[in-house]
Enzyme design. Structure first.
Site, mmCIF file in Angstrom:
data_model
loop_
_atom_site.group_PDB
_atom_site.id
_atom_site.type_symbol
_atom_site.label_atom_id
_atom_site.label_comp_id
_atom_site.label_asym_id
_atom_site.label_seq_id
_atom_site.Cartn_x
_atom_site.Cartn_y
_atom_site.Cartn_z
ATOM 1 N N LYS A 151 0.881 -1.187 0.000
ATOM 2 C CA LYS A 151 0.000 0.000 0.000
ATOM 3 C C LYS A 151 0.906 1.221 0.000
ATOM 4 C CE LYS A 151 -4.396 1.128 0.154
ATOM 5 N NZ LYS A 151 -5.590 0.427 -0.358
ATOM 6 N N ASP A 160 -6.934 4.293 -4.702
ATOM 7 C CA ASP A 160 -7.624 4.187 -3.401
ATOM 8 C C ASP A 160 -8.222 5.578 -3.176
ATOM 9 O OD1 ASP A 160 -7.933 2.335 -0.891
ATOM 10 O OD2 ASP A 160 -7.330 4.238 -0.016
HETATM 11 P P1 NDP Z 1 -12.801 7.869 -3.198
HETATM 12 O O1 NDP Z 1 -11.751 8.865 -2.931
HETATM 13 O O2 NDP Z 1 -13.274 7.654 -4.573
HETATM 14 O O3 NDP Z 1 -14.084 8.172 -2.288
HETATM 15 C C1 NDP Z 1 -13.988 8.236 -0.897
HETATM 16 C C2 NDP Z 1 -15.325 8.713 -0.344
HETATM 17 O O4 NDP Z 1 -15.295 8.601 1.084
HETATM 18 C C3 NDP Z 1 -15.599 10.169 -0.657
HETATM 19 O O5 NDP Z 1 -16.983 10.362 -0.721
HETATM 20 C C4 NDP Z 1 -14.996 10.873 0.551
HETATM 21 O O6 NDP Z 1 -15.563 12.156 0.794
HETATM 22 C C5 NDP Z 1 -15.349 9.921 1.660
HETATM 23 N N1 NDP Z 1 -14.366 10.033 2.737
HETATM 24 C C6 NDP Z 1 -13.014 9.895 2.625
HETATM 25 N N2 NDP Z 1 -12.418 10.090 3.814
HETATM 26 C C7 NDP Z 1 -13.404 10.374 4.681
HETATM 27 C C8 NDP Z 1 -13.431 10.683 6.046
HETATM 28 N N3 NDP Z 1 -12.293 10.729 6.768
HETATM 29 N N4 NDP Z 1 -14.637 10.899 6.619
HETATM 30 C C9 NDP Z 1 -15.779 10.833 5.882
HETATM 31 N N5 NDP Z 1 -15.819 10.562 4.580
HETATM 32 C C10 NDP Z 1 -14.643 10.324 3.988
HETATM 33 O O7 NDP Z 1 -12.236 6.491 -2.546
HETATM 34 P P2 NDP Z 1 -12.724 5.009 -2.818
HETATM 35 O O8 NDP Z 1 -14.180 4.995 -3.095
HETATM 36 O O9 NDP Z 1 -11.787 4.401 -3.768
HETATM 37 O O10 NDP Z 1 -12.440 4.339 -1.397
HETATM 38 C C11 NDP Z 1 -13.409 4.273 -0.361
HETATM 39 C C12 NDP Z 1 -13.020 3.166 0.617
HETATM 40 O O11 NDP Z 1 -12.965 1.908 -0.086
HETATM 41 C C13 NDP Z 1 -11.664 3.321 1.286
HETATM 42 O O12 NDP Z 1 -11.720 2.767 2.600
HETATM 43 C C14 NDP Z 1 -10.754 2.447 0.428
HETATM 44 O O13 NDP Z 1 -9.597 2.006 1.124
HETATM 45 C C15 NDP Z 1 -11.700 1.294 0.144
HETATM 46 N N6 NDP Z 1 -11.343 0.471 -1.010
HETATM 47 C C16 NDP Z 1 -11.219 1.033 -2.256
HETATM 48 C C17 NDP Z 1 -10.903 0.232 -3.334
HETATM 49 C C18 NDP Z 1 -10.872 0.760 -4.720
HETATM 50 O O14 NDP Z 1 -10.789 -0.054 -5.649
HETATM 51 N N7 NDP Z 1 -10.956 2.062 -4.948
HETATM 52 C C19 NDP Z 1 -10.610 -1.207 -3.163
HETATM 53 C C20 NDP Z 1 -10.876 -1.703 -1.826
HETATM 54 C C21 NDP Z 1 -11.189 -0.872 -0.800
HETATM 55 P P3 NDP Z 1 -14.832 13.479 0.229
HETATM 56 O O15 NDP Z 1 -15.239 13.572 -1.203
HETATM 57 O O16 NDP Z 1 -15.356 14.558 1.088
HETATM 58 O O17 NDP Z 1 -13.363 13.260 0.407
#
Ligand code: NDP
Length: 450
Positions: A123, A163
């Site tokens: 990571k 991510d």
């Molecule tokens: P994105 O950046 O596309 O989206 C993240 C979302 O979560 C946004 O809506 C963001 O809001 C919100 N968010 C982020 N940090 C916080 C926080 N501290 N408090 C509240 N809301 C928050 O990321 P992903 O969709 O790719 O990832 C989301 C989750 O899924 C993570 O935990 C990631 O590790 C996990 N994941 C992702 C994978 C992937 O393929 N992308 C694979 C496996 C797991 P804002 O727009 O305000 O930042």
């Protein structure tokens, strides 16, 4: 015995709470494995598996549009390569630090093993915040990041992906600089554009896979998504495609969020509303509160820092699908979910539930699919992208989706079988940890003390 090993890990890195949380959970699940198979203790597998093979930390200087210079910190954690090249995403978010990335890399080792594909765990990322930055600023940052990272990655060494904060745009800029520096076009990153080595269904894979996993859990109770009310958090990549698949399967999604607040739409999201969110988040890069401007029947609730719970998790529903970030469901939220009738949880985010929340879910006997199993569809499809790159072939959308679906069914089956084999039937946390661990641990023994 396991407690002693954990204490040593905790003494070494007392300031990495997320990492220690992830290690504790896995070690707890493995107690019964160590009793039955002490060979893992003899080979010091736990001590070794909790220590990264390599950690790279580097300076990332870049210039903003006004000519001002900024300095961020870049990381890559190469956690474990026993079963394949390191594989895991890059996160760009101001909260990124060594402990958070170590927790994610540690989880990734078991997740990647569960996929049955030959991928080790890694990571990386940076404390850079893409929010509010222009495309050019993001490009300059990504290019600077890669001018160091390129030395440490490669298609047979370490293959990063996206991510939080790293989507198609960022992968493009990172890939462009890698290609220039190495002078080769190769599958060093996944999540690439479909015209230049990417795979169909990679953007959709984590959210789709999360819902496929939930559907498998529901099937064990003769149930489906049809007519179920779902609470979804986040509005990024995982959330969008989780929502899309739920809608396709006849479920009703009533919430989505970002870090400022959440919307509750009692009528449920449909394809048009989801399209609005995709455009808002992926193109205009706006805030979720703008949803109520377009759909005034929905209610927006901003984050209240004085609350010790998240009101998003306090609505009547059947299924919860957390897709935002770690520790977004605490004990109080978990109790609210149970009180509101939620009986199935499938985690798209990594470690979104705190340990007391997990305990509440397990005690309640609901269907609870932990992230390392339920969100493994993303990295699985990254694995499929690597295979396509090696073969210099592009599989069709249908073929990739079908493979993803099969992998998620198999992950579900492995979790069920591992939990049953070790006397913890129905416990997907134990099942995922044990099934993921065994393959890596056996490979480490085969390869000797390295
Ligand atoms: P994105 O950046 O596309 O989206 C993240 C979302 O979560 C946004 O809506 C963001 O809001 C919100 N968010 C982020 N940090 C916080 C926080 N501290 N408090 C509240 N809301 C928050 O990321 P992903 O969709 O790719 O990832 C989301 C989750 O899924 C993570 O935990 C990631 O590790 C996990 N994941 C992702 C994978 C992937 O393929 N992308 C694979 C496996 C797991 P804002 O727009 O305000 O930042």
């Amino acid at each position: 015995m396991i407690d002693k090993i954990y204490q040593k890990v905790a003494e070494r890195d007392p300031n990495q709470p997320e990492f220690l949380q992830a290690v504790r959970e896995v070690f707890d699940s493995l107690e019964v494995v160590m009793e039955k198979r002490p060979i893992y203790l003899k080979h010091k597998i736990l001590e070794r598996i909790a220590e990264p093979e390599r950690v790279i930390i580097f300076r990332v200087p870049w210039m903003d549009d006004n000519g001002e210079i900024h300095v961020n910190r870049g990381f890559r954690i190469q956690m474990n390569s026993a079963i394949g090249p390191y594989k895991g995403g890059l996160r760009f978010h101001p909260s990124v630090n060594l402990g958070i990335l170590k927790f994610l890399a540690f989880e990734q080792v078991f997740k990647n093993s569960l996929t049955t594909l030959p991928m080790g765990g890694g990571k990386g990322g940076s404390d850079f915040d893409p929010k509010g930055k222009s495309d050019n600023e993001v490009m300059r940052f990504c290019h600077s990041f890669m001018t160091e990272l390129f030395r440490h990655v490669g298609p047979n060494t370490d293959v990063p992906a996206g991510d939080i904060g790293v989507g198609g745009r960022e992968i493009g800029y990172l890939f462009g600089m890698y290609k220039k520096l190495r002078m080769e076009f190769t599958g060093v990153l996944t999540g690439k554009g479909i015209n230049w080595g990417g795979s169909y269904v990679r953007p959709e894979a984590t959210g789709y896979g999360q819902v496929y996993f939930a559907a498998e859990m529901l099937k064990t109770r003769g149930d489906t998504f049809e007519g179920k009310t779902c609470l979804v958090s986040g509005s990024g990549n995982v959330s969008q495609y989780c929502t899309e698949k739920v809608i396709q399967l006849g479920g009703k999604v009533v919430t989505v969020s970002d870090s400022n607040g959440y919307i509750y739409d009692e009528e449920g999201l449909d394809a048009d509303k989801l399209k609005f969110i995709k455009d808002l988040k992926n193109v205009r890069r706006g805030r979720i509160k703008e949803y109520t401007g377009k759909y005034p029947n929905a209610v927006y609730t901003p984050v209240d820092p004085n609350l010790d719970y998240n009101p998003l998790w306090n609505h009547k529903a059947d299924i919860a699908l957390p897709c935002a970030t770690q520790n977004e469901i605490n004990g109080k939220d978990a109790q609210h979910l149970i009180n509101n009738g939620v009986f199935c949880i499938s985690e798209g985010a990594n470690m979104p539930t705190t340990p007391d929340g997990v305990e509440i879910f397990l005690d309640a006997g609901i269907l609870y699919g932990p992230g390392k199993a339920a969100n493994a569809g993303g990295v699985s499809t990254s694995g499929l992208e690597m295979s396509q790159n090696s073969l210099r072939l592009n599989w069709s959308r249908e073929e990739v989706d079908q493979r993803l679906h099969t992998i998620m069914k198999n992950i579900h089956k492995s979790c069920v079988q591992a939990a049953e084999a070790f006397g913890m039937a129905g416990n997907y946390v134990a099942g995922a940890n044990i099934a993921g661990f065994l393959k890596v641990a056996d490979a480490m023994i085969d390869q000797g003390v390295v």
